[in-house]
Design an enzyme around this catalytic site. Sequence first.
Site, PDB file in Angstrom:
ATOM      1  N   ARG A 105      -6.693  -1.429  11.232  1.00 31.76           N
ATOM      2  CA  ARG A 105      -6.757  -2.731  11.920  1.00 31.76           C
ATOM      3  C   ARG A 105      -5.789  -3.753  11.326  1.00 31.76           C
ATOM      4  O   ARG A 105      -5.702  -4.875  11.795  1.00 31.76           O
ATOM      5  CB  ARG A 105      -8.188  -3.278  11.854  1.00 31.76           C
ATOM      6  CG  ARG A 105      -9.120  -2.583  12.835  1.00 31.76           C
ATOM      7  CD  ARG A 105     -10.314  -3.427  13.145  1.00 31.76           C
ATOM      8  NE  ARG A 105     -11.107  -3.720  11.962  1.00 31.76           N
ATOM      9  CZ  ARG A 105     -12.410  -3.474  11.845  1.00 31.76           C
ATOM     10  NH1 ARG A 105     -13.065  -2.924  12.846  1.00 31.76           N
ATOM     11  NH2 ARG A 105     -13.067  -3.763  10.758  1.00 31.76           N
ATOM     12  N   THR A 121       1.081   1.570   1.073  1.00 31.94           N
ATOM     13  CA  THR A 121       0.514   0.440   0.325  1.00 31.94           C
ATOM     14  C   THR A 121       1.236   0.292  -1.008  1.00 31.94           C
ATOM     15  O   THR A 121       1.508   1.282  -1.678  1.00 31.94           O
ATOM     16  CB  THR A 121      -0.993   0.682   0.086  1.00 31.94           C
ATOM     17  OG1 THR A 121      -1.607   0.884   1.359  1.00 31.94           O
ATOM     18  CG2 THR A 121      -1.643  -0.501  -0.617  1.00 31.94           C
ATOM     19  N   THR A 122       1.534  -0.944  -1.378  1.00 35.90           N
ATOM     20  CA  THR A 122       2.273  -1.197  -2.614  1.00 35.90           C
ATOM     21  C   THR A 122       1.313  -1.724  -3.689  1.00 35.90           C
ATOM     22  O   THR A 122       0.144  -1.980  -3.418  1.00 35.90           O
ATOM     23  CB  THR A 122       3.417  -2.181  -2.349  1.00 35.90           C
ATOM     24  OG1 THR A 122       2.886  -3.340  -1.700  1.00 35.90           O
ATOM     25  CG2 THR A 122       4.468  -1.561  -1.443  1.00 35.90           C
ATOM     26  N   ASN A 150       8.977   1.618   0.730  1.00 36.56           N
ATOM     27  CA  ASN A 150       9.543   1.039   1.947  1.00 36.56           C
ATOM     28  C   ASN A 150       9.847   2.149   2.948  1.00 36.56           C
ATOM     29  O   ASN A 150      10.604   3.071   2.643  1.00 36.56           O
ATOM     30  CB  ASN A 150      10.811   0.245   1.627  1.00 36.56           C
ATOM     31  CG  ASN A 150      11.077  -0.799   2.679  1.00 36.56           C
ATOM     32  OD1 ASN A 150      10.968  -0.518   3.877  1.00 36.56           O
ATOM     33  ND2 ASN A 150      11.401  -2.005   2.254  1.00 36.56           N
ATOM     34  N   PHE A 151       9.243   2.054   4.136  1.00 37.54           N
ATOM     35  CA  PHE A 151       9.467   3.049   5.189  1.00 37.54           C
ATOM     36  C   PHE A 151      10.675   2.701   6.056  1.00 37.54           C
ATOM     37  O   PHE A 151      11.022   3.459   6.949  1.00 37.54           O
ATOM     38  CB  PHE A 151       8.232   3.147   6.095  1.00 37.54           C
ATOM     39  CG  PHE A 151       7.083   3.932   5.522  1.00 37.54           C
ATOM     40  CD1 PHE A 151       7.243   5.270   5.181  1.00 37.54           C
ATOM     41  CD2 PHE A 151       5.841   3.361   5.365  1.00 37.54           C
ATOM     42  CE1 PHE A 151       6.171   6.013   4.677  1.00 37.54           C
ATOM     43  CE2 PHE A 151       4.764   4.086   4.865  1.00 37.54           C
ATOM     44  CZ  PHE A 151       4.931   5.416   4.511  1.00 37.54           C
ATOM     45  N   HIS A 167       9.092 -12.092   1.273  1.00 37.21           N
ATOM     46  CA  HIS A 167       8.043 -11.526   2.132  1.00 37.21           C
ATOM     47  C   HIS A 167       7.181 -12.634   2.711  1.00 37.21           C
ATOM     48  O   HIS A 167       7.212 -13.770   2.229  1.00 37.21           O
ATOM     49  CB  HIS A 167       7.165 -10.552   1.335  1.00 37.21           C
ATOM     50  CG  HIS A 167       7.818  -9.216   1.132  1.00 37.21           C
ATOM     51  ND1 HIS A 167       8.779  -8.997   0.162  1.00 37.21           N
ATOM     52  CD2 HIS A 167       7.660  -8.029   1.780  1.00 37.21           C
ATOM     53  CE1 HIS A 167       9.181  -7.736   0.230  1.00 37.21           C
ATOM     54  NE2 HIS A 167       8.520  -7.118   1.196  1.00 37.21           N
ATOM     55  N   HIS A 168       6.369 -12.256   3.693  1.00 31.71           N
ATOM     56  CA  HIS A 168       5.430 -13.183   4.326  1.00 31.71           C
ATOM     57  C   HIS A 168       4.427 -13.707   3.300  1.00 31.71           C
ATOM     58  O   HIS A 168       4.192 -13.087   2.251  1.00 31.71           O
ATOM     59  CB  HIS A 168       4.702 -12.476   5.482  1.00 31.71           C
ATOM     60  CG  HIS A 168       3.984 -11.234   5.037  1.00 31.71           C
ATOM     61  ND1 HIS A 168       2.689 -11.257   4.603  1.00 31.71           N
ATOM     62  CD2 HIS A 168       4.392  -9.952   4.925  1.00 31.71           C
ATOM     63  CE1 HIS A 168       2.317 -10.032   4.254  1.00 31.71           C
ATOM     64  NE2 HIS A 168       3.343  -9.218   4.439  1.00 31.71           N
ATOM     65  N   LYS A 188       1.388 -11.608   1.557  1.00 34.53           N
ATOM     66  CA  LYS A 188       1.564 -10.438   0.679  1.00 34.53           C
ATOM     67  C   LYS A 188       0.909 -10.713  -0.669  1.00 34.53           C
ATOM     68  O   LYS A 188       1.120 -11.771  -1.261  1.00 34.53           O
ATOM     69  CB  LYS A 188       3.058 -10.125   0.490  1.00 34.53           C
ATOM     70  CG  LYS A 188       3.306  -8.893  -0.354  1.00 34.53           C
ATOM     71  CD  LYS A 188       4.758  -8.450  -0.296  1.00 34.53           C
ATOM     72  CE  LYS A 188       5.046  -7.248  -1.181  1.00 34.53           C
ATOM     73  NZ  LYS A 188       4.248  -6.060  -0.842  1.00 34.53           N
ATOM     74  N   THR A 232       9.374  -2.329  -3.149  1.00 36.95           N
ATOM     75  CA  THR A 232      10.782  -2.007  -2.891  1.00 36.95           C
ATOM     76  C   THR A 232      11.670  -2.571  -4.000  1.00 36.95           C
ATOM     77  O   THR A 232      12.581  -1.894  -4.485  1.00 36.95           O
ATOM     78  CB  THR A 232      11.215  -2.609  -1.540  1.00 36.95           C
ATOM     79  OG1 THR A 232      10.327  -2.112  -0.550  1.00 36.95           O
ATOM     80  CG2 THR A 232      12.636  -2.228  -1.191  1.00 36.95           C
TER      81      THR A 232
HETATM   82  P1  NAP Z   1      -2.968  -6.201   6.176  1.00 37.91           P
HETATM   83  O1  NAP Z   1      -2.557  -6.727   7.507  1.00 37.91           O
HETATM   84  O2  NAP Z   1      -3.709  -7.092   5.238  1.00 37.91           O
HETATM   85  O3  NAP Z   1      -3.812  -4.883   6.451  1.00 37.91           O
HETATM   86  C1  NAP Z   1      -4.546  -4.202   5.457  1.00 37.91           C
HETATM   87  C2  NAP Z   1      -5.738  -3.605   6.167  1.00 37.91           C
HETATM   88  O4  NAP Z   1      -6.407  -2.718   5.278  1.00 37.91           O
HETATM   89  C3  NAP Z   1      -6.762  -4.656   6.624  1.00 37.91           C
HETATM   90  O5  NAP Z   1      -7.076  -4.398   7.979  1.00 37.91           O
HETATM   91  C4  NAP Z   1      -7.944  -4.370   5.699  1.00 37.91           C
HETATM   92  O6  NAP Z   1      -9.164  -4.691   6.312  1.00 37.91           O
HETATM   93  C5  NAP Z   1      -7.806  -2.890   5.515  1.00 37.91           C
HETATM   94  N1  NAP Z   1      -8.545  -2.358   4.391  1.00 37.91           N
HETATM   95  C6  NAP Z   1      -8.832  -2.921   3.195  1.00 37.91           C
HETATM   96  N2  NAP Z   1      -9.528  -2.071   2.434  1.00 37.91           N
HETATM   97  C7  NAP Z   1      -9.695  -0.932   3.162  1.00 37.91           C
HETATM   98  C8  NAP Z   1     -10.329   0.307   2.926  1.00 37.91           C
HETATM   99  N3  NAP Z   1     -10.960   0.566   1.780  1.00 37.91           N
HETATM  100  N4  NAP Z   1     -10.285   1.259   3.900  1.00 37.91           N
HETATM  101  C9  NAP Z   1      -9.669   1.030   5.059  1.00 37.91           C
HETATM  102  N5  NAP Z   1      -9.055  -0.147   5.363  1.00 37.91           N
HETATM  103  C10 NAP Z   1      -9.067  -1.108   4.417  1.00 37.91           C
HETATM  104  O7  NAP Z   1      -1.683  -5.696   5.362  1.00 37.91           O
HETATM  105  P2  NAP Z   1      -0.347  -5.066   5.943  1.00 37.91           P
HETATM  106  O8  NAP Z   1       0.678  -6.107   6.114  1.00 37.91           O
HETATM  107  O9  NAP Z   1      -0.679  -4.169   7.076  1.00 37.91           O
HETATM  108  O10 NAP Z   1       0.112  -4.186   4.695  1.00 37.91           O
HETATM  109  C11 NAP Z   1      -0.681  -3.127   4.211  1.00 37.91           C
HETATM  110  C12 NAP Z   1      -0.015  -2.560   2.946  1.00 37.91           C
HETATM  111  O11 NAP Z   1       1.239  -1.984   3.304  1.00 37.91           O
HETATM  112  C13 NAP Z   1       0.306  -3.617   1.865  1.00 37.91           C
HETATM  113  O12 NAP Z   1       0.104  -3.073   0.602  1.00 37.91           O
HETATM  114  C14 NAP Z   1       1.779  -3.909   2.087  1.00 37.91           C
HETATM  115  O13 NAP Z   1       2.414  -4.356   0.907  1.00 37.91           O
HETATM  116  C15 NAP Z   1       2.261  -2.541   2.480  1.00 37.91           C
HETATM  117  N6  NAP Z   1       3.493  -2.491   3.256  1.00 37.91           N
HETATM  118  C16 NAP Z   1       4.250  -1.387   3.047  1.00 37.91           C
HETATM  119  C17 NAP Z   1       5.391  -1.218   3.766  1.00 37.91           C
HETATM  120  C18 NAP Z   1       6.210   0.019   3.539  1.00 37.91           C
HETATM  121  O14 NAP Z   1       7.226   0.194   4.198  1.00 37.91           O
HETATM  122  N7  NAP Z   1       5.798   0.897   2.628  1.00 37.91           N
HETATM  123  C19 NAP Z   1       5.797  -2.174   4.704  1.00 37.91           C
HETATM  124  C20 NAP Z   1       4.987  -3.280   4.909  1.00 37.91           C
HETATM  125  C21 NAP Z   1       3.816  -3.416   4.181  1.00 37.91           C
HETATM  126  P3  NAP Z   1      -9.760  -6.186   6.180  1.00 37.91           P
HETATM  127  O15 NAP Z   1      -8.932  -6.995   7.131  1.00 37.91           O
HETATM  128  O16 NAP Z   1     -11.173  -6.001   6.591  1.00 37.91           O
HETATM  129  O17 NAP Z   1      -9.587  -6.619   4.751  1.00 37.91           O
END
Ligand code: NAP
Length: 249
Positions: free
Chosen positions: A14, A82-83, A109-110, A137-138, A141, A148
């Site tokens: 979500r 996740t980072t 970073n994907f 970043h936004h 974060k 990255t």
């Molecule tokens: P986000 O919008 O905050 O989404 C994180 C989601 O994880 C929220 O829906 C949260 O739910 C849920 N969550 C928390 N604990 C959980 C659990 N135990 N099981 C299942 N779901 C859970 O963050 P985002 O922007 O999508 O980023 C997510 C991660 O990806 C971050 O660490 C970010 O740094 C990373 N990221 C990586 C890349 C890449 O290319 N590798 C790119 C962008 C972002 P709640 O809303 O209920 O808390």
Amino acid sequence: MSVTPIRVAIAGARGRMGTEAVKAVSGAEDMVLVATLTRDDNITETLKSAKPDVLVELTTPESVMTNIRAALQQRVTPIVGTTGITDDDLEEIRTLCAAQETGCLIAPNFALGAVLLMQFAATAARYLPDVEIIEMHHERKKDAPSGTAARTAEMIAVAREGTPIAPPADAFESCAGARGGRAAGDIPIHSIRLPGFVASQEVIFGGQGQRLSLRHDSIDRLSFMPGTLLAIRRASALQGLVIGLENIL
Ligand code: NAP
């Protein structure tokens, strides 16, 4: 000839990244989305009943290790975006991968453009040892510096052949943190958190009478999806822990 689709579960479905990943996997002909996990789900029970091949992990630094452990225990390959994963965590993942004979990819970073930037930066570092990183970043974060930026610093530190110029002995900060945090190779990283950014990074090399700037901007989370799908497709070939999308391109 029909090919058995890759069974994919997505944790953090979500969230901002998870929402895009759900759409991307649902639209891929060679994949089937078998589970979407939120923080309310019991991951072990879900993995046992949905039987995915791959768990795409896009949650938070607090949840990521619990989910990776649960996946590896079920011999499901984690593809982790996740980072904020620590060196101790990486050691634990390496050990679990070996014990379970299951691979795992951690991709800070994907976005393919960001991966290319890291490779260009490693090449430039061989000739220009003086370098600093700015990552933007936004505002929501949680971790800093970005995964990255930390990975870019590691790649530069390994590739760098020359010695960077030392700061003057009497250099000081009148405002704590003004010179940034120090990552691998003592490379300064400056982390900016502001609305208006998704994920950007600039690596600046300085030389006598010249500067080289390498910059990448993800302006939409769609930028991360081709790399995510590529990683899912390569998951079955992963051996042990692999860090960085560049290692499976
Ligand atoms: P986000 O919008 O905050 O989404 C994180 C989601 O994880 C929220 O829906 C949260 O739910 C849920 N969550 C928390 N604990 C959980 C659990 N135990 N099981 C299942 N779901 C859970 O963050 P985002 O922007 O999508 O980023 C997510 C991660 O990806 C971050 O660490 C970010 O740094 C990373 N990221 C990586 C890349 C890449 O290319 N590798 C790119 C962008 C972002 P709640 O809303 O209920 O808390």
